[in-house]
Design an enzyme around this catalytic site. Structure first.
Site, PDB file in Angstrom:
ATOM      1  N   SER A  63     -15.865   1.567  -9.032  1.00 37.53           N
ATOM      2  CA  SER A  63     -16.003   0.150  -9.351  1.00 37.53           C
ATOM      3  C   SER A  63     -17.156  -0.005 -10.331  1.00 37.53           C
ATOM      4  O   SER A  63     -17.906   0.941 -10.594  1.00 37.53           O
ATOM      5  CB  SER A  63     -16.282  -0.652  -8.085  1.00 37.53           C
ATOM      6  OG  SER A  63     -17.560  -0.295  -7.553  1.00 37.53           O
ATOM      7  N   ASP A 110     -11.917   0.834 -11.331  1.00 42.06           N
ATOM      8  CA  ASP A 110     -11.411  -0.288 -10.536  1.00 42.06           C
ATOM      9  C   ASP A 110     -11.632  -1.621 -11.264  1.00 42.06           C
ATOM     10  O   ASP A 110     -11.995  -1.651 -12.435  1.00 42.06           O
ATOM     11  CB  ASP A 110     -12.101  -0.258  -9.169  1.00 42.06           C
ATOM     12  CG  ASP A 110     -11.326  -0.967  -8.069  1.00 42.06           C
ATOM     13  OD1 ASP A 110     -10.194  -1.401  -8.326  1.00 42.06           O
ATOM     14  OD2 ASP A 110     -11.864  -1.074  -6.949  1.00 42.06           O
ATOM     15  N   HIS A 111     -11.476  -2.719 -10.538  1.00 43.96           N
ATOM     16  CA  HIS A 111     -11.537  -4.090 -11.070  1.00 43.96           C
ATOM     17  C   HIS A 111     -12.480  -4.272 -12.259  1.00 43.96           C
ATOM     18  O   HIS A 111     -13.663  -3.960 -12.171  1.00 43.96           O
ATOM     19  CB  HIS A 111     -11.989  -5.055  -9.975  1.00 43.96           C
ATOM     20  CG  HIS A 111     -11.028  -5.221  -8.865  1.00 43.96           C
ATOM     21  ND1 HIS A 111     -10.020  -6.150  -8.882  1.00 43.96           N
ATOM     22  CD2 HIS A 111     -10.913  -4.566  -7.688  1.00 43.96           C
ATOM     23  CE1 HIS A 111      -9.320  -6.071  -7.764  1.00 43.96           C
ATOM     24  NE2 HIS A 111      -9.841  -5.119  -7.021  1.00 43.96           N
ATOM     25  N   ASP A 145      -8.722  -6.606 -14.755  1.00 42.29           N
ATOM     26  CA  ASP A 145      -8.428  -7.645 -13.760  1.00 42.29           C
ATOM     27  C   ASP A 145      -8.795  -9.017 -14.331  1.00 42.29           C
ATOM     28  O   ASP A 145      -9.937  -9.463 -14.233  1.00 42.29           O
ATOM     29  CB  ASP A 145      -9.200  -7.375 -12.475  1.00 42.29           C
ATOM     30  CG  ASP A 145      -8.960  -8.451 -11.414  1.00 42.29           C
ATOM     31  OD1 ASP A 145      -8.134  -9.352 -11.663  1.00 42.29           O
ATOM     32  OD2 ASP A 145      -9.604  -8.391 -10.355  1.00 42.29           O
ATOM     33  N   GLU A 175      -3.932  -7.035 -12.831  1.00 46.64           N
ATOM     34  CA  GLU A 175      -3.774  -7.851 -11.622  1.00 46.64           C
ATOM     35  C   GLU A 175      -3.337  -9.254 -12.004  1.00 46.64           C
ATOM     36  O   GLU A 175      -3.802  -9.835 -12.983  1.00 46.64           O
ATOM     37  CB  GLU A 175      -5.077  -7.915 -10.822  1.00 46.64           C
ATOM     38  CG  GLU A 175      -4.944  -8.733  -9.531  1.00 46.64           C
ATOM     39  CD  GLU A 175      -6.078  -8.508  -8.552  1.00 46.64           C
ATOM     40  OE1 GLU A 175      -6.166  -9.286  -7.580  1.00 46.64           O
ATOM     41  OE2 GLU A 175      -6.870  -7.566  -8.739  1.00 46.64           O
ATOM     42  N   GLU A 183     -15.651  -8.343  -2.780  1.00 45.78           N
ATOM     43  CA  GLU A 183     -15.879  -6.914  -2.897  1.00 45.78           C
ATOM     44  C   GLU A 183     -16.616  -6.627  -4.188  1.00 45.78           C
ATOM     45  O   GLU A 183     -16.200  -7.045  -5.265  1.00 45.78           O
ATOM     46  CB  GLU A 183     -14.551  -6.139  -2.880  1.00 45.78           C
ATOM     47  CG  GLU A 183     -14.753  -4.626  -2.969  1.00 45.78           C
ATOM     48  CD  GLU A 183     -13.433  -3.873  -2.982  1.00 45.78           C
ATOM     49  OE1 GLU A 183     -13.229  -3.036  -2.099  1.00 45.78           O
ATOM     50  OE2 GLU A 183     -12.609  -4.138  -3.869  1.00 45.78           O
ATOM     51  N   HIS A 227      -9.829  -8.803   0.254  1.00 46.53           N
ATOM     52  CA  HIS A 227     -10.805  -7.719   0.330  1.00 46.53           C
ATOM     53  C   HIS A 227     -11.648  -7.868   1.590  1.00 46.53           C
ATOM     54  O   HIS A 227     -11.926  -8.968   2.053  1.00 46.53           O
ATOM     55  CB  HIS A 227     -11.744  -7.751  -0.883  1.00 46.53           C
ATOM     56  CG  HIS A 227     -11.121  -7.257  -2.143  1.00 46.53           C
ATOM     57  ND1 HIS A 227     -11.245  -7.905  -3.349  1.00 46.53           N
ATOM     58  CD2 HIS A 227     -10.360  -6.160  -2.387  1.00 46.53           C
ATOM     59  CE1 HIS A 227     -10.602  -7.228  -4.280  1.00 46.53           C
ATOM     60  NE2 HIS A 227     -10.053  -6.174  -3.734  1.00 46.53           N
ATOM     61  N   GLY A 228     -12.083  -6.730   2.124  1.00 46.25           N
ATOM     62  CA  GLY A 228     -12.944  -6.748   3.301  1.00 46.25           C
ATOM     63  C   GLY A 228     -12.136  -6.606   4.576  1.00 46.25           C
ATOM     64  O   GLY A 228     -10.915  -6.433   4.561  1.00 46.25           O
ATOM     65  N   HIS A 266      -3.895  -4.075  -3.171  1.00 50.42           N
ATOM     66  CA  HIS A 266      -5.336  -4.270  -3.063  1.00 50.42           C
ATOM     67  C   HIS A 266      -5.662  -4.939  -1.737  1.00 50.42           C
ATOM     68  O   HIS A 266      -4.811  -5.530  -1.085  1.00 50.42           O
ATOM     69  CB  HIS A 266      -5.842  -5.156  -4.210  1.00 50.42           C
ATOM     70  CG  HIS A 266      -5.958  -4.440  -5.508  1.00 50.42           C
ATOM     71  ND1 HIS A 266      -6.871  -4.796  -6.480  1.00 50.42           N
ATOM     72  CD2 HIS A 266      -5.298  -3.380  -6.015  1.00 50.42           C
ATOM     73  CE1 HIS A 266      -6.769  -4.006  -7.521  1.00 50.42           C
ATOM     74  NE2 HIS A 266      -5.799  -3.136  -7.264  1.00 50.42           N
ATOM     75  N   GLY A 267      -6.946  -4.866  -1.350  1.00 51.79           N
ATOM     76  CA  GLY A 267      -7.363  -5.506  -0.100  1.00 51.79           C
ATOM     77  C   GLY A 267      -6.682  -4.893   1.104  1.00 51.79           C
ATOM     78  O   GLY A 267      -6.249  -5.589   2.026  1.00 51.79           O
ATOM     79  N   GLY A 268      -6.595  -3.559   1.138  1.00 48.41           N
ATOM     80  CA  GLY A 268      -5.846  -2.883   2.195  1.00 48.41           C
ATOM     81  C   GLY A 268      -6.616  -2.617   3.470  1.00 48.41           C
ATOM     82  O   GLY A 268      -6.012  -2.334   4.511  1.00 48.41           O
ATOM     83  N   SER A 269      -7.944  -2.701   3.431  1.00 49.77           N
ATOM     84  CA  SER A 269      -8.729  -2.398   4.628  1.00 49.77           C
ATOM     85  C   SER A 269      -8.370  -3.363   5.755  1.00 49.77           C
ATOM     86  O   SER A 269      -8.319  -4.573   5.561  1.00 49.77           O
ATOM     87  CB  SER A 269     -10.230  -2.489   4.328  1.00 49.77           C
ATOM     88  OG  SER A 269     -10.636  -1.471   3.447  1.00 49.77           O
ATOM     89  N   ASN A 288      -5.529   0.635  -2.529  1.00 44.00           N
ATOM     90  CA  ASN A 288      -6.986   0.693  -2.618  1.00 44.00           C
ATOM     91  C   ASN A 288      -7.629   0.683  -1.237  1.00 44.00           C
ATOM     92  O   ASN A 288      -7.233  -0.104  -0.366  1.00 44.00           O
ATOM     93  CB  ASN A 288      -7.514  -0.502  -3.411  1.00 44.00           C
ATOM     94  CG  ASN A 288      -7.353  -0.336  -4.904  1.00 44.00           C
ATOM     95  OD1 ASN A 288      -6.584   0.504  -5.360  1.00 44.00           O
ATOM     96  ND2 ASN A 288      -8.062  -1.140  -5.662  1.00 44.00           N
TER      97      ASN A 288
END
Length: 360
Positions: A63, A110-111, A145, A175, A183, A227-228, A266-269, A288
């Site tokens: 990032s 990344d972004h 992005d 994106e 993030e 994200h997060g 994206h935002g997979g956590s 990601n």
């Protein structure tokens, strides 16, 4: 026979047509590559070890903030010099060490929002210089992005960067539709929920604008991603939207392709295994991962320190005696390694969830 033999890939960082072949293979065989944000040589090692142990292809990505950290927090970054230098250093490091792990690696940035475009320019300057000398770009791919901007500007500007990328065989990820949450300085915590869902017409407009330039692109489309990590139930993902996007584009193309678009998650956590696998079935080839792995890396350090605290209070003196040295406990090669191990374990879990494990 696995991916490496079928695609005739060598271990190490892959570029150009090999990136396309890896993503095509992933789409056809319905698995996705974890894209792990790396911030140091230690986190790179954790990623590559996990890939080696599971016989998996993988993506290392930096990032903007992570790249600056790679360069060192004391390096000025008012003109993106730390982020450019750190990203270039990370790419050289991954390029030099990846072959010994015996796996194919995609090196990605990344972004990159509108205000960070000088960072992308700097990295592509390095790509062009490297390409002139070696015949390949330094990175495998980059992300632009502009999802916070108007769609027209997003498409036009992305097209310009794809035209710059095309002669080098650089992959470009873009994106459309916002990813919620926060993030690495990108904060979309207060956006309207409707902005988190991309429309099929937007995907088609992007595809029609970019594909005449190059087919080396992927789209991070919003389907409720955030994200997060949040409490279960607080994030509503709709991966079925990706299937509608594919059908919309496929109908317009009319060339027999069922899933013409390469999608990115994206935002997979914190997402469920079922959500990942459904999205992958609709053409997601990259997922990601950052927040979960930051936590995993910490856990190893935290537990080591808590379990050995009586050996870490002083250089000399511990429960075994007042004159006993503690060097073997506080040597960074010991406690940093513990973070690598717990991070590696979490990455292996991702390889299994995304069906990447054993693909080599």
């Amino acid at each position: 026979m696995g991916l490496m033999d079928k695609l005739n890939l060598k271990p190490g960082v892959v570029y150009g047509q090999d990136v396309l072949k890896v993503f095509q293979y992933a789409k056809e065989h319905q698995f996705a590559l974890p894209a792990v944000n790396v911030t140091s040589s230690s986190t790179v090692v954790a990623v590559l070890e996990a890939a080696k142990e599971t016989r998996s292809p993988v993506i290392c990505q930096v990032s903007n903030g992570g790249a600056a950290f790679f360069a060192g927090k004391s390096v000025p970054n008012s003109n993106q010099e730390a982020s450019v230098t750190g990203a270039v250093a990370a790419a050289h490091f991954v390029r030099s060490i990846a072959p010994v792990y015996g796996v194919p690696v995609i090196m990605h940035s990344d972004h990159c929002a509108k205000k960070l475009l000088p960072w992308l320019d700097g990295m592509m300057d390095a790509d062009e210089a490297f390409f002139k000398e070696h015949g390949t770009p330094l990175f495998s791919s980059h992300m632009i992005d502009l999802s916070e901007e108007e769609l027209k500007y997003n498409i036009e500007t992305t097209s310009k960067y794809l035209k710059r990328s095309q002669p080098m065989g650089l992959w470009l990820e873009m994106e459309v539709g916002l990813t919620g949450g926060e993030e690495d300085g990108v904060n979309n915590e207060d956006v309207d929920n409707n902005s988190l869902y991309t429309q099929p017409e937007d995907i088609l407009a992007i595809y029609e604008a970019l594909s005449p330039i190059s087919n080396f692109f992927s789209i991070a489309a919003g389907f409720g991603n955030v994200h997060g990590v949040y409490k279960p139930g607080n994030v509503r993902l709709h991966p079925e939207l990706l299937n509608k996007h594919q059908a919309h584009v496929a109908k317009k193309l009319g060339d027999g392709q069922e899933k013409p678009v390469f999608f990115v998650f994206h935002g997979g956590s914190g997402s469920s295994k079922a959500e990942f696998q459904e999205a992958i079935s609709y053409g997601v080839i990259k997922v990601n991962l950052d927040t979960d792995l930051q936590w995993a890396y910490l856990v190893g350090h935290r537990d080591y320190i808590m379990n050995n605290i009586d050996y870490l209070r002083t250089q000399v003196g511990n429960p075994e005696g007042p004159g006993k040295p503690n060097k073997k406990k506080y040597d960074p090669r010991v406690w940093v390694r513990e973070g690598e191990k717990t991070m590696k374990t979490r990455i292996i879990e991702a390889f299994e969830d995304f069906k990447t494990a054993g693909q080599l």
